[in-house]
Design a protein around this motif. Structure first.
Motif, PDB file in Angstrom:
ATOM      1  N   LEU A 183      -8.871  44.461 -25.376  1.00 55.78           N
ATOM      2  CA  LEU A 183      -8.456  43.424 -26.323  1.00 55.78           C
ATOM      3  C   LEU A 183      -9.242  42.143 -26.078  1.00 55.78           C
ATOM      4  O   LEU A 183      -9.636  41.838 -24.943  1.00 55.78           O
ATOM      5  CB  LEU A 183      -6.958  43.171 -26.189  1.00 55.78           C
ATOM      6  CG  LEU A 183      -6.049  44.366 -26.521  1.00 55.78           C
ATOM      7  CD1 LEU A 183      -4.599  44.008 -26.268  1.00 55.78           C
ATOM      8  CD2 LEU A 183      -6.239  44.810 -27.964  1.00 55.78           C
ATOM      9  N   SER A 184      -9.426  41.381 -27.130  1.00 55.15           N
ATOM     10  CA  SER A 184     -10.275  40.189 -27.043  1.00 55.15           C
ATOM     11  C   SER A 184      -9.695  39.146 -26.102  1.00 55.15           C
ATOM     12  O   SER A 184     -10.442  38.490 -25.360  1.00 55.15           O
ATOM     13  CB  SER A 184     -10.469  39.586 -28.443  1.00 55.15           C
ATOM     14  OG  SER A 184     -11.145  40.485 -29.291  1.00 55.15           O
ATOM     15  N   PHE A 185      -8.388  38.982 -26.094  1.00 55.52           N
ATOM     16  CA  PHE A 185      -7.814  37.947 -25.224  1.00 55.52           C
ATOM     17  C   PHE A 185      -7.937  38.341 -23.751  1.00 55.52           C
ATOM     18  O   PHE A 185      -8.056  37.475 -22.880  1.00 55.52           O
ATOM     19  CB  PHE A 185      -6.354  37.674 -25.606  1.00 55.52           C
ATOM     20  CG  PHE A 185      -5.374  38.706 -25.162  1.00 55.52           C
ATOM     21  CD1 PHE A 185      -4.755  38.628 -23.922  1.00 55.52           C
ATOM     22  CD2 PHE A 185      -5.052  39.777 -25.986  1.00 55.52           C
ATOM     23  CE1 PHE A 185      -3.844  39.583 -23.518  1.00 55.52           C
ATOM     24  CE2 PHE A 185      -4.150  40.729 -25.592  1.00 55.52           C
ATOM     25  CZ  PHE A 185      -3.539  40.642 -24.351  1.00 55.52           C
ATOM     26  N   VAL A 186      -7.932  39.641 -23.454  1.00 53.83           N
ATOM     27  CA  VAL A 186      -8.133  40.080 -22.066  1.00 53.83           C
ATOM     28  C   VAL A 186      -9.562  39.795 -21.619  1.00 53.83           C
ATOM     29  O   VAL A 186      -9.805  39.289 -20.510  1.00 53.83           O
ATOM     30  CB  VAL A 186      -7.805  41.579 -21.933  1.00 53.83           C
ATOM     31  CG1 VAL A 186      -8.066  42.055 -20.508  1.00 53.83           C
ATOM     32  CG2 VAL A 186      -6.363  41.849 -22.318  1.00 53.83           C
ATOM     33  N   LEU A 187     -10.525  40.113 -22.482  1.00 50.48           N
ATOM     34  CA  LEU A 187     -11.914  39.794 -22.155  1.00 50.48           C
ATOM     35  C   LEU A 187     -12.124  38.288 -22.040  1.00 50.48           C
ATOM     36  O   LEU A 187     -12.919  37.826 -21.214  1.00 50.48           O
ATOM     37  CB  LEU A 187     -12.842  40.368 -23.227  1.00 50.48           C
ATOM     38  CG  LEU A 187     -13.050  41.886 -23.200  1.00 50.48           C
ATOM     39  CD1 LEU A 187     -13.833  42.320 -24.424  1.00 50.48           C
ATOM     40  CD2 LEU A 187     -13.754  42.310 -21.933  1.00 50.48           C
ATOM     41  N   GLY A 188     -11.424  37.527 -22.871  1.00 46.32           N
ATOM     42  CA  GLY A 188     -11.527  36.078 -22.760  1.00 46.32           C
ATOM     43  C   GLY A 188     -11.036  35.566 -21.421  1.00 46.32           C
ATOM     44  O   GLY A 188     -11.641  34.664 -20.822  1.00 46.32           O
ATOM     45  N   ASP A 189      -9.945  36.129 -20.922  1.00 48.56           N
ATOM     46  CA  ASP A 189      -9.442  35.716 -19.616  1.00 48.56           C
ATOM     47  C   ASP A 189     -10.384  36.151 -18.491  1.00 48.56           C
ATOM     48  O   ASP A 189     -10.555  35.436 -17.499  1.00 48.56           O
ATOM     49  CB  ASP A 189      -8.050  36.315 -19.381  1.00 48.56           C
ATOM     50  CG  ASP A 189      -7.008  35.729 -20.310  1.00 48.56           C
ATOM     51  OD1 ASP A 189      -7.263  34.625 -20.843  1.00 48.56           O
ATOM     52  OD2 ASP A 189      -5.962  36.371 -20.527  1.00 48.56           O
ATOM     53  N   LEU A 190     -10.986  37.330 -18.620  1.00 49.74           N
ATOM     54  CA  LEU A 190     -11.884  37.821 -17.569  1.00 49.74           C
ATOM     55  C   LEU A 190     -13.184  37.031 -17.509  1.00 49.74           C
ATOM     56  O   LEU A 190     -13.719  36.796 -16.412  1.00 49.74           O
ATOM     57  CB  LEU A 190     -12.193  39.301 -17.804  1.00 49.74           C
ATOM     58  CG  LEU A 190     -11.034  40.285 -17.615  1.00 49.74           C
ATOM     59  CD1 LEU A 190     -11.485  41.689 -17.950  1.00 49.74           C
ATOM     60  CD2 LEU A 190     -10.498  40.239 -16.189  1.00 49.74           C
ATOM     61  N   PHE A 191     -13.687  36.610 -18.661  1.00 52.08           N
ATOM     62  CA  PHE A 191     -14.969  35.907 -18.701  1.00 52.08           C
ATOM     63  C   PHE A 191     -14.816  34.404 -18.882  1.00 52.08           C
ATOM     64  O   PHE A 191     -15.829  33.691 -18.962  1.00 52.08           O
ATOM     65  CB  PHE A 191     -15.834  36.474 -19.827  1.00 52.08           C
ATOM     66  CG  PHE A 191     -16.421  37.821 -19.517  1.00 52.08           C
ATOM     67  CD1 PHE A 191     -17.682  37.931 -18.944  1.00 52.08           C
ATOM     68  CD2 PHE A 191     -15.708  38.976 -19.775  1.00 52.08           C
ATOM     69  CE1 PHE A 191     -18.222  39.173 -18.661  1.00 52.08           C
ATOM     70  CE2 PHE A 191     -16.238  40.224 -19.488  1.00 52.08           C
ATOM     71  CZ  PHE A 191     -17.502  40.322 -18.930  1.00 52.08           C
ATOM     72  N   GLY A 192     -13.597  33.905 -18.963  1.00 52.97           N
ATOM     73  CA  GLY A 192     -13.383  32.467 -19.024  1.00 52.97           C
ATOM     74  C   GLY A 192     -13.761  31.828 -20.341  1.00 52.97           C
ATOM     75  O   GLY A 192     -14.232  30.679 -20.360  1.00 52.97           O
ATOM     76  N   VAL A 193     -13.579  32.536 -21.466  1.00 54.41           N
ATOM     77  CA  VAL A 193     -13.867  31.980 -22.786  1.00 54.41           C
ATOM     78  C   VAL A 193     -12.666  32.246 -23.685  1.00 54.41           C
ATOM     79  O   VAL A 193     -11.742  32.975 -23.317  1.00 54.41           O
ATOM     80  CB  VAL A 193     -15.144  32.598 -23.398  1.00 54.41           C
ATOM     81  CG1 VAL A 193     -16.374  32.193 -22.606  1.00 54.41           C
ATOM     82  CG2 VAL A 193     -15.033  34.111 -23.467  1.00 54.41           C
ATOM     83  N   SER A 194     -12.692  31.666 -24.860  1.00 57.18           N
ATOM     84  CA  SER A 194     -11.584  31.821 -25.794  1.00 57.18           C
ATOM     85  C   SER A 194     -11.674  33.167 -26.512  1.00 57.18           C
ATOM     86  O   SER A 194     -12.713  33.842 -26.508  1.00 57.18           O
ATOM     87  CB  SER A 194     -11.579  30.685 -26.808  1.00 57.18           C
ATOM     88  OG  SER A 194     -12.754  30.720 -27.593  1.00 57.18           O
ATOM     89  N   GLU A 195     -10.569  33.544 -27.149  1.00 55.99           N
ATOM     90  CA  GLU A 195     -10.522  34.811 -27.880  1.00 55.99           C
ATOM     91  C   GLU A 195     -11.469  34.798 -29.072  1.00 55.99           C
ATOM     92  O   GLU A 195     -12.138  35.807 -29.361  1.00 55.99           O
ATOM     93  CB  GLU A 195      -9.090  35.076 -28.334  1.00 55.99           C
ATOM     94  CG  GLU A 195      -8.883  36.411 -29.017  1.00 55.99           C
ATOM     95  CD  GLU A 195      -7.425  36.653 -29.373  1.00 55.99           C
ATOM     96  OE1 GLU A 195      -7.149  37.667 -30.054  1.00 55.99           O
ATOM     97  OE2 GLU A 195      -6.577  35.820 -28.977  1.00 55.99           O
TER      98      GLU A 195
END
Length: 557
Positions: free
Chosen positions: A324-336
């Motif tokens: 999911l996009s929000f999970v990748l955002g948390d892992l890479f430190g960027v917004s969804e």
């Protein structure tokens, strides 16, 4: 069963005290059970009061506890090891920390046979080496009255501390003097013991130590880098994720689908060289700025948080694992929303650069890498075709619903035509069509026939009624034979020769199903696709097909 056999069976006892594990059956296994004896409860007729006292001291959970014939009280619960005139009741239990209840100030350790043996063994060992004056225990305190303090090293005696004598003391032995020469001095204050355990001494949590040293191989630059990373935890987490993904070939294959790390880096170098200035997709108007990041013009807006390699890894992880996009955002430190922009930008870039590599091979290369099974049975085969479908969310428009509904899958789907070489590599992947489209229509209008050369032999399933289309291009279609009407009765069936031919074709045509299964390992294609990914569906399928071609050949024999 006679009486002698009954005696043999029932000739063992166990302790009825709560938490006690003493048992006659443990004598052969545990040495401490050798001297333990079991004492029966007083009878109700002779000593009813004494029996009631015993049962109260046991403090069983069940209020109406009645001991059975095998339940006794072991000698470990008696002060003298057995009921005596001075101590007729069991007094040593876990709920009172095995203390003698008749002692007013301290505790008394039961002088059972086991403890007596331990004390006698200690006395014998101490008799062999008499302590010197330095080894004796010295108690020094100006405010302590030595006449009122009883200190004994015998474990069977009672240790009493009057309240007025409970103060801090300094205990020093010869062993501690030697230790002081080797270690730095440690001052341990003795706190006031608790009321329940007046004999206990607890070491304080805080103590002073001297002469401490620390060694490290980190340089000053390493320490500065760690401090800067601690301030920005997003960078630390991002680097950790990329390190895990690119740790080895197995991790690369698992997270991205690319077979090895060298191929992962090679693809990125090709993409970087093809388009060194990547601009995030934000609509059609974003492509109109041709002077983006030119010599005299830098990138507008805030600087990028992710490097191009990090964006490349993020795109492959989403394509492979459907994170999911929000999970990748948390892992890479960027917004969804930034994750969506990165995925849209890079999947289009990869489609533009890598899709031309999926092309129809020459007949010479097909024969060069043709497996032995095809050389003996179907030597002229140049391709195996089949259609595959991917589930999508149900569209809102009734027209779109009817065009994408597949009666074969009973679901709304996208459909595409794939063709593989005899070795299992994708040589053609068409654009996506609605699930309601027939196989013949897709084959005729997808551009597949433009790749057919005279003399080619295409293998397919019975559903591909395209023999006339291939005949126009002087190619041959190999499909399993259809059933024919029986001459001797009603119905249709295959002849013996047709059955053998069907098995042979199915044995070789199954490899296209295996290739499609390898394609569906990319979870963005195997799960129900969100309708918002419709503009990117073609790109995802073809990029996944290119990555599948980097893997080992499916057919080797």
């Amino acid at each position: 069963m006679n009486k002698q056999q009954q005696k043999k069976v029932t000739k063992w006892y166990h302790c009825a005290a709560e938490g006690c594990t003493s048992d006659d059956r443990k004598r052969a296994k545990y040495p401490y059970m050798q001297n333990v004896r079991f004492h029966s409860f007083p009878t109700e007729k002779k000593n009813p009061k004494q029996r009631e006292k015993w049962l109260k001291l046991l403090r069983r959970d069940d209020a109406y506890f009645v001991p059975t014939f095998k339940q006794r009280v072991c000698s470990l619960h008696f002060v003298d090891g057995e009921p005596t005139s001075e101590h007729p009741y069991p007094e040593l239990f876990s709920y009172n920390n095995f203390k003698n209840m008749t002692t007013p100030y301290g505790t008394s350790i039961p002088a059972s046979d086991t403890v007596k043996k331990l004390s006698s063994a200690r006395s014998r060992s101490s008799a062999t080496s008499m302590p010197t004056e330095d080894e004796c225990v010295h108690v020094t305190d100006e405010n302590v009255n030595l006449s009122s303090t009883i200190i004994s090293l015998d474990p069977t005696c009672i240790v009493r501390y009057p309240p007025s004598a409970i103060k801090e003391v300094t205990v020093q032995t010869a062993h501690e003097k030697t230790r002081q020469c080797l270690l730095s001095e440690v001052i341990l204050p003795t706190p006031t013991p608790t009321i329940d355990h007046a004999y206990s001494v607890r070491i304080s949590d805080s103590y002073e130590s001297k002469d401490q040293a620390c060694q490290t191989i980190l340089t000053g630059d390493d320490i500065d880098r760690l401090i800067s990373l601690e301030k920005n935890r997003d960078v630390l987490l991002r680097e950790a994720v990329v390190d895990i993904v690119t740790k080895n070939d197995e991790s690369v294959k698992k997270y991205t689908g690319v077979p090895c790390k060298s191929q992962l880096i090679g693809i990125f170098e090709v993409l970087d060289e093809a388009e060194p200035k990547v601009k995030y997709w934000s609509g059609k108007q974003s492509t109109e700025d041709v002077n983006y990041q030119s010599v005299d013009r830098c990138k507008s807006g805030p600087p990028r948080k992710l490097s191009k390699f990090n964006e490349y890894i993020l795109t492959l992880m989403k394509l492979r694992l459907a994170i999911l996009s929000f999970v990748l955002g948390d892992l890479f430190g960027v917004s969804e929303s930034r994750v969506s922009q990165i995925f849209t930008t890079w999947i289009n870039l990869m489609h533009m650069v890598l899709t031309p590599c999926i092309k129809w091979p020459s007949r010479r290369n097909i024969k060069k890498y043709m497996p032995r099974s095809f050389q003996t049975s179907f030597p002229k085969t140049t391709g195996i075709i089949d259609c595959t479908e991917m589930f999508i969310q149900k569209p809102k428009s009734p027209t779109a619903q009817s065009r994408t509904y597949s009666s074969y899958k009973s679901h709304n789907t996208f459909k595409c035509l794939v063709c593989i070489t005899p070795s299992g590599a994708f040589s053609f992947i068409s654009d996506l069509w609605g699930g309601n489209t027939s196989d013949r229509y897709i084959t005729e209008h997808s551009g597949f026939l433009d790749s057919i050369r005279p003399g080619d032999e295409i293998m397919a399933d019975r559903g591909f009624t395209i023999r006339d289309l291939l005949t126009d291009r002087r190619a041959t279609l190999v499909i399993p034979p259809f059933t024919k009407k029986c001459k001797w009765g009603k119905g249709k069936r295959l002849s013996a020769a047709d059955v053998v031919k069907t098995k042979s074709i199915a044995k070789h045509r199954i490899h296209v199903e295996r290739s499609i299964r390898r394609l569906k390992l990319f979870r963005m294609l195997s799960q129900v696709m969100d309708i918002k990914f419709k503009p990117l569906a073609n790109q995802m399928v073809k990029v996944s097909g290119f990555i599948c071609n980097l893997d080992k050949p499916l057919v080797t024999k």
